[in-house]
Design a protein around this motif. Structure first.
Motif, PDB file in Angstrom:
ATOM      1  N   THR A  75      -0.229  -6.089  -3.392  1.00  0.00           N
ATOM      2  CA  THR A  75       0.444  -6.146  -3.876  1.00  0.00           C
ATOM      3  C   THR A  75       1.553  -5.387  -3.991  1.00  0.00           C
ATOM      4  OG1 THR A  75       0.281  -8.226  -4.143  1.00  0.00           O
ATOM      5  CG2 THR A  75       2.338  -8.048  -4.738  1.00  0.00           C
ATOM      6  N   ALA A  92      10.540  -1.466   2.412  1.00  0.00           N
ATOM      7  CA  ALA A  92       9.482  -2.292   3.563  1.00  0.00           C
ATOM      8  C   ALA A  92       8.927  -1.926   4.813  1.00  0.00           C
ATOM      9  CB  ALA A  92       9.999  -3.684   3.238  1.00  0.00           C
ATOM     10  N   ARG A  93       9.949  -1.479   5.542  1.00  0.00           N
ATOM     11  CA  ARG A  93      10.158  -0.641   6.897  1.00  0.00           C
ATOM     12  C   ARG A  93       8.637  -0.052   7.519  1.00  0.00           C
ATOM     13  NH1 ARG A  93      14.072  -1.085   8.451  1.00  0.00           N
ATOM     14  NH2 ARG A  93      14.570   0.729   8.313  1.00  0.00           N
ATOM     15  N   THR A  96       4.987  -0.502   4.524  1.00  0.00           N
ATOM     16  CA  THR A  96       4.051  -1.040   4.567  1.00  0.00           C
ATOM     17  C   THR A  96       2.811  -0.256   5.774  1.00  0.00           C
ATOM     18  OG1 THR A  96       5.382  -3.031   4.657  1.00  0.00           O
ATOM     19  CG2 THR A  96       3.151  -3.830   5.557  1.00  0.00           C
ATOM     20  N   ALA A 100      -1.181   0.223   4.195  1.00  0.00           N
ATOM     21  CA  ALA A 100      -1.867  -0.446   5.154  1.00  0.00           C
ATOM     22  C   ALA A 100      -2.697   0.715   5.443  1.00  0.00           C
ATOM     23  CB  ALA A 100      -1.130  -0.765   6.889  1.00  0.00           C
ATOM     24  N   LEU A 109      -1.107  -6.583   8.284  1.00  0.00           N
ATOM     25  CA  LEU A 109       0.078  -6.397   7.485  1.00  0.00           C
ATOM     26  C   LEU A 109       0.622  -7.214   7.206  1.00  0.00           C
ATOM     27  CD1 LEU A 109       1.805  -4.183  10.020  1.00  0.00           C
ATOM     28  CD2 LEU A 109       0.524  -3.294   8.257  1.00  0.00           C
ATOM     29  N   ILE A 112      -0.348  -7.467   3.261  1.00  0.00           N
ATOM     30  CA  ILE A 112       0.090  -6.671   2.802  1.00  0.00           C
ATOM     31  C   ILE A 112       1.710  -7.061   2.557  1.00  0.00           C
ATOM     32  CG2 ILE A 112       1.796  -3.966   1.854  1.00  0.00           C
ATOM     33  CD1 ILE A 112      -0.274  -3.246   4.536  1.00  0.00           C
ATOM     34  N   ASN A 113       2.316  -7.219   0.707  1.00  0.00           N
ATOM     35  CA  ASN A 113       3.404  -7.800   0.254  1.00  0.00           C
ATOM     36  C   ASN A 113       3.919  -6.816  -1.047  1.00  0.00           C
ATOM     37  OD1 ASN A 113       1.929 -11.110   1.091  1.00  0.00           O
ATOM     38  ND2 ASN A 113       0.789 -10.177  -0.651  1.00  0.00           N
ATOM     39  N   LEU A 114       5.194  -6.700  -0.254  1.00  0.00           N
ATOM     40  CA  LEU A 114       6.541  -6.141  -1.434  1.00  0.00           C
ATOM     41  C   LEU A 114       7.436  -7.111  -2.495  1.00  0.00           C
ATOM     42  CD1 LEU A 114       7.272  -3.209   0.931  1.00  0.00           C
ATOM     43  CD2 LEU A 114       5.818  -2.428  -0.727  1.00  0.00           C
TER      44      LEU A 114
END
Length: 147
Positions: A75, A92-93, A96, A100, A109, A112-114
């Protein structure tokens, strides 16, 4: 003044230093504006990367640890003033895949938390002065418009 808090499994100090350098550069690319605001160097010097590490037995998803699930969980919480939804989508785009790569999660993916924390410049102070008092009004408008 981006602040990135990364919640992840424990890492060796050398690895954290390298991840912090690469995340700082990624954030710098995403947040620098040639139309005004801080220079690249000022932005770099005000970007914080904070690691919040956990042991396997400290984190449970669905009642199981990441090891039991056979999946890494990461996170990242990003705080900055006046982040628009457009800016959050862009971050985010682009962030991420960087996360990764840095954490060996290219094939997962969804692990993976934003989380975004956008705040008005009146809600943050640096050196005893609110950002709204430090950043000229026109700079605040330009940042909102830039997305």
């Amino acid at each position: 003044m981006p602040y990135l808090k990364v919640t992840c499994a424990r890492l060796p100090a050398e690895r954290k230093a390298e991840v912090a350098r690469q995340l700082t550069e990624a954030v710098n690319l995403l947040f620098f504006s040639p139309r005004g605001g801080p220079s690249r160097e000022e932005l770099r010097e005000h970007t914080t990367v904070h690691f919040s590490e956990f042991r396997d037995e400290d984190l449970y998803i669905g009642g199981r640890t990441p090891r039991e699930r056979g999946r890494v969980d990461l996170t990242a919480e990003l705080s900055d003033w006046n982040m628009s939804v457009r800016k959050q989508r862009r971050v985010a785009r682009h962030l991420t895949p960087v996360l990764a790569r840095l954490f060996g999660m290219e094939g997962d993916l969804d692990g993976i938390n934003l989380r975004f924390h956008s705040y008005p410049p009146r809600d943050f102070a640096v050196g005893g002065r609110l950002l709204s008092d430090r950043v000229p009004w026109i700079g605040q408008v330009l940042k909102r418009r830039a997305g």
